[in-house]
Design a protein around this motif. Structure first.
Motif, PDB file in Angstrom:
ATOM      1  N   MET A   1       0.877  -1.274   0.045  1.00  0.00           N
ATOM      2  CA  MET A   1       0.001  -0.161   0.135  1.00  0.00           C
ATOM      3  C   MET A   1       0.951   1.286   0.037  1.00  0.00           C
ATOM      4  O   MET A   1       1.956   1.074   0.641  1.00  0.00           O
ATOM      5  N   PRO A   2       0.391   2.321  -0.531  1.00  0.00           N
ATOM      6  CA  PRO A   2       1.148   3.555  -0.609  1.00  0.00           C
ATOM      7  C   PRO A   2       1.223   4.104   0.956  1.00  0.00           C
ATOM      8  O   PRO A   2       0.448   4.216   1.496  1.00  0.00           O
ATOM      9  N   GLY A   3       2.469   4.561   1.271  1.00  0.00           N
ATOM     10  CA  GLY A   3       2.888   5.324   2.356  1.00  0.00           C
ATOM     11  C   GLY A   3       3.063   4.302   3.691  1.00  0.00           C
ATOM     12  O   GLY A   3       4.046   4.421   4.213  1.00  0.00           O
ATOM     13  N   MET A   4       2.614   2.981   3.663  1.00  0.00           N
ATOM     14  CA  MET A   4       2.571   2.364   4.994  1.00  0.00           C
ATOM     15  C   MET A   4       2.229   1.031   4.314  1.00  0.00           C
ATOM     16  O   MET A   4       1.049   0.618   3.696  1.00  0.00           O
ATOM     17  N   ASP A   5       3.015  -0.095   4.360  1.00  0.00           N
ATOM     18  CA  ASP A   5       2.795  -1.578   3.867  1.00  0.00           C
ATOM     19  C   ASP A   5       1.847  -2.283   4.874  1.00  0.00           C
ATOM     20  O   ASP A   5       1.610  -1.783   6.107  1.00  0.00           O
ATOM     21  N   GLY A   6       1.349  -3.178   4.400  1.00  0.00           N
ATOM     22  CA  GLY A   6       0.413  -4.071   5.296  1.00  0.00           C
ATOM     23  C   GLY A   6       1.111  -4.700   6.470  1.00  0.00           C
ATOM     24  O   GLY A   6       0.402  -4.551   7.572  1.00  0.00           O
ATOM     25  N   ALA A   7       2.223  -5.050   6.435  1.00  0.00           N
ATOM     26  CA  ALA A   7       2.944  -5.481   7.755  1.00  0.00           C
ATOM     27  C   ALA A   7       3.256  -4.581   8.743  1.00  0.00           C
ATOM     28  O   ALA A   7       2.889  -4.722   9.993  1.00  0.00           O
ATOM     29  N   GLU A   8       3.294  -3.256   8.516  1.00  0.00           N
ATOM     30  CA  GLU A   8       3.659  -2.125   9.411  1.00  0.00           C
ATOM     31  C   GLU A   8       2.202  -1.947   9.890  1.00  0.00           C
ATOM     32  O   GLU A   8       2.045  -1.572  11.083  1.00  0.00           O
ATOM     33  N   LEU A   9       1.099  -1.945   8.927  1.00  0.00           N
ATOM     34  CA  LEU A   9      -0.160  -1.512   9.684  1.00  0.00           C
ATOM     35  C   LEU A   9      -0.483  -2.545  10.537  1.00  0.00           C
ATOM     36  O   LEU A   9      -1.091  -2.171  11.567  1.00  0.00           O
ATOM     37  N   LEU A  10      -0.301  -3.797  10.219  1.00  0.00           N
ATOM     38  CA  LEU A  10      -0.838  -5.025  11.308  1.00  0.00           C
ATOM     39  C   LEU A  10       0.020  -4.952  12.406  1.00  0.00           C
ATOM     40  O   LEU A  10      -0.581  -5.081  13.639  1.00  0.00           O
ATOM     41  N   ARG A  11       1.127  -4.424  12.420  1.00  0.00           N
ATOM     42  CA  ARG A  11       2.132  -4.316  13.467  1.00  0.00           C
ATOM     43  C   ARG A  11       1.368  -3.359  14.589  1.00  0.00           C
ATOM     44  O   ARG A  11       1.319  -3.684  15.744  1.00  0.00           O
TER      45      ARG A  11
ATOM     46  N   ILE B   1       6.366 -12.262   5.830  1.00  0.00           N
ATOM     47  CA  ILE B   1       6.947 -12.862   7.164  1.00  0.00           C
ATOM     48  C   ILE B   1       6.970 -11.650   8.100  1.00  0.00           C
ATOM     49  O   ILE B   1       6.748 -12.034   9.323  1.00  0.00           O
ATOM     50  N   ARG B   2       7.171 -10.585   7.782  1.00  0.00           N
ATOM     51  CA  ARG B   2       7.216  -9.400   8.608  1.00  0.00           C
ATOM     52  C   ARG B   2       5.791  -9.488   9.424  1.00  0.00           C
ATOM     53  O   ARG B   2       5.680  -9.222  10.596  1.00  0.00           O
ATOM     54  N   ALA B   3       4.784  -9.489   8.426  1.00  0.00           N
ATOM     55  CA  ALA B   3       3.401  -9.835   9.060  1.00  0.00           C
ATOM     56  C   ALA B   3       3.349 -10.629  10.166  1.00  0.00           C
ATOM     57  O   ALA B   3       2.620 -10.216  10.962  1.00  0.00           O
ATOM     58  N   ILE B   4       3.766 -11.661   9.603  1.00  0.00           N
ATOM     59  CA  ILE B   4       3.533 -12.858  10.546  1.00  0.00           C
ATOM     60  C   ILE B   4       4.214 -12.624  11.803  1.00  0.00           C
ATOM     61  O   ILE B   4       3.684 -12.742  13.031  1.00  0.00           O
TER      62      ILE B   4
ATOM     63  N   VAL C   1      -1.687  -2.227  14.461  1.00  0.00           N
ATOM     64  CA  VAL C   1      -2.962  -2.665  14.804  1.00  0.00           C
ATOM     65  C   VAL C   1      -2.837  -3.712  16.065  1.00  0.00           C
ATOM     66  O   VAL C   1      -3.603  -3.581  16.945  1.00  0.00           O
ATOM     67  N   GLN C   2      -1.714  -4.336  15.965  1.00  0.00           N
ATOM     68  CA  GLN C   2      -1.689  -5.380  16.931  1.00  0.00           C
ATOM     69  C   GLN C   2      -1.339  -4.940  18.425  1.00  0.00           C
ATOM     70  O   GLN C   2      -1.902  -5.238  19.356  1.00  0.00           O
ATOM     71  N   THR C   3      -0.472  -3.734  18.369  1.00  0.00           N
ATOM     72  CA  THR C   3       0.136  -2.849  19.501  1.00  0.00           C
ATOM     73  C   THR C   3      -1.157  -2.260  19.982  1.00  0.00           C
ATOM     74  O   THR C   3      -1.414  -2.416  21.305  1.00  0.00           O
ATOM     75  N   ARG C   4      -2.002  -1.595  19.159  1.00  0.00           N
ATOM     76  CA  ARG C   4      -3.120  -0.697  19.702  1.00  0.00           C
ATOM     77  C   ARG C   4      -4.432  -1.660  19.974  1.00  0.00           C
ATOM     78  O   ARG C   4      -4.977  -1.374  21.132  1.00  0.00           O
ATOM     79  N   TYR C   5      -4.616  -2.631  19.232  1.00  0.00           N
ATOM     80  CA  TYR C   5      -5.996  -3.369  19.438  1.00  0.00           C
ATOM     81  C   TYR C   5      -5.682  -4.950  19.460  1.00  0.00           C
ATOM     82  O   TYR C   5      -5.753  -5.464  18.285  1.00  0.00           O
ATOM     83  N   PRO C   6      -5.039  -5.494  20.538  1.00  0.00           N
ATOM     84  CA  PRO C   6      -4.598  -6.782  20.417  1.00  0.00           C
ATOM     85  C   PRO C   6      -5.669  -7.764  19.957  1.00  0.00           C
ATOM     86  O   PRO C   6      -5.609  -8.832  19.677  1.00  0.00           O
ATOM     87  N   GLY C   7      -7.121  -7.341  20.375  1.00  0.00           N
ATOM     88  CA  GLY C   7      -8.273  -8.304  20.255  1.00  0.00           C
ATOM     89  C   GLY C   7      -8.660  -8.222  18.709  1.00  0.00           C
ATOM     90  O   GLY C   7      -9.690  -8.999  18.472  1.00  0.00           O
ATOM     91  N   CYS C   8      -8.044  -7.359  17.810  1.00  0.00           N
ATOM     92  CA  CYS C   8      -8.428  -7.278  16.526  1.00  0.00           C
ATOM     93  C   CYS C   8      -7.965  -8.402  15.675  1.00  0.00           C
ATOM     94  O   CYS C   8      -6.874  -8.851  15.808  1.00  0.00           O
TER      95      CYS C   8
END
Length: 405
Positions: free
Chosen positions: A25-35, A59-62, A37-44
């Motif tokens: 994705m432009p600006g922020m890839d999916g792995a960074e986004l999910l990281r 691999i980064r996303a995992i 999200v995991q930090t802020r909303y661990p239940g998501c």
């Protein structure tokens, strides 16, 4: 469900959020986004779309975003919907698991608190029960002592009523105590046995003097019937004392005979209470020597011999053997139990024996004093004197040193 090309999609089902994002994705890839999200909303729940060229991002996303699942591009819409449904179902089940786990932990804490409270209450109650038990033990001990005191009072009354030579209770009780100890009888039976020894003549308190001083074998007709009733009378006088039930039963049956010819109930063999069988041996052994059964007083050794002859008819043969052995080896009726003494006539004397009790003639004259060492010459003179006086002596002696009693 909202999304645009190359942007994340967010699903919200029953307050359970789910994020589906592209890996590129432009600006922020999916792995960074999910990281993030995991930090802020661990239940998501987090899913990512990825192509073959996006392996490093996957691999980064995992690793960093703790990816639930990745979906290869290009995807099949039906399969994607199925994956999303499975993810939401998983998320709901995980939420339920967490809820149940939290509930279990809360219940465990509550149970632990209840257990602690219960342990405290149990400990407090145990202390109360222990105090009550101690008080009951004390009361029971006092009650038993009161029965012992009552026994002593009754025994003294009997002693005062009987002529001196018929006051047999002390010797009978000594015999019974020694027998109970030698046979390892339990404390309760021993207690009832010794109390029976102190009270077995209780039924004779109402007799007239003539009946009291006549040997039992010389009683006839009505007097004989009165004599046969004294065990039952003795039992009846103790019936109001519940704690002496077993004592009363021993007294009732101590005139039963092994072959069934005794009284009052003509019991036979093992039907006769154990304590009554023992009491019969002790009473007859002492009363034979006091002239309370036969017209004449029987020497101690002859009394023991008679008990042995009557074993199997009048007495329990096994108990009789143990009783006679006790009397020969310990002589508890003479107050010398445990000293390794013998009671013998002159024919059984051997040099080296030590006299344990003074020897008197029938007129009361002292022949030999306690502690005298017997020699062959002294034994010969004693036998000569016996022949001259036409009498027979029994001596209480200790065997020579090194010679077992």
């Amino acid at each position: 469900m909202t999304s645009t090309a190359g942007s994340p999609c967010v699903l919200l089902v029953d307050d359970d959020p789910l994020v589906l994002t592209d890996s590129l994705m432009p600006g922020m890839d999916g792995a960074e986004l999910l990281r993030q999200v995991q930090t802020r909303y661990p239940g998501c729940l987090r899913l990512m779309l990825t192509g073959q060229a996006d392996l490093n991002a996957t691999i980064r996303a995992i690793n960093e975003g703790q990816l639930y699942r990745y979906i290869a591009k290009p995807w099949n819409d039906a399969e994607l919907r199925q994956v999303l449904q499975q993810a939401l179902a998983y998320q709901q089940s995980e939420r339920e698991r967490q809820r149940l786990e939290a509930l279990t932990q809360a219940q465990n804490r509550e149970l632990a608190e209840l257990n602690a409270s219960l342990e405290a209450r149990v400990e407090a109650r145990t202390r109360e029960l222990r105090q009550v038990a101690d008080m009951l033990d004390l009361a029971y001990a006092e009650l038993k002592q009161s029965y012992v005191t009552a026994t002593q009072v009754f025994s003294r009354l009997i002693t005062l009523r009987l002529p001196e030579r018929f006051q047999t209770h002390a010797q009978v009780t000594d015999l019974l105590k020694a027998f109970a100890e030698s046979q390892g009888l339990d404390a309760e039976l021993s207690r009832h046995l010794t109390m029976a020894g102190a009270l077995y003549n209780l039924g004779k308190l109402g007799w007239d003097d003539h009946l009291l001083t006549t040997p039992s074998e010389r009683l006839f007709a009505a007097n004989r019937e009165a004599y046969k009733r004294y065990p039952v009378t003795g039992e009846g006088l103790l019936m109001t004392l519940d704690s002496l039930d077993d004592t009363a039963r021993i007294i009732r049956h101590h005139r039963e005979r092994w072959n069934g010819s005794g009284y009052p109930d003509h019991l036979k063999g093992d039907e006769i209470p154990y304590g009554a069988r023992v009491l019969a041996l002790a009473v007859d052994f002492i009363e034979l020597q006091r002239g309370m059964i036969l017209q004449r007083r029987m020497p101690r050794e002859d009394a023991l011999a008679l008990l042995k002859r009557l074993a199997g008819r009048v007495y329990d043969p096994e108990l009789c053997e143990a009783f006679v052995t006790l009397c020969i080896e310990q002589a508890p009726d003479l107050g010398l139990g445990g000293q390794g003494v013998l009671v013998v006539d002159t024919s059984r004397l051997v040099p080296g024996m030590i006299l344990v009790r003074d020897l008197h003639t029938e007129t009361g004259m002292l022949l030999l004093n306690e502690g005298k060492a017997l020699t062959a010459r002294l034994i010969e003179r004693l036998m000569h004197f016996e022949a001259m006086e036409k009498t027979r002596y029994q001596l209480v002696v200790r065997p020579p040193e090194g010679d077992p009693a």
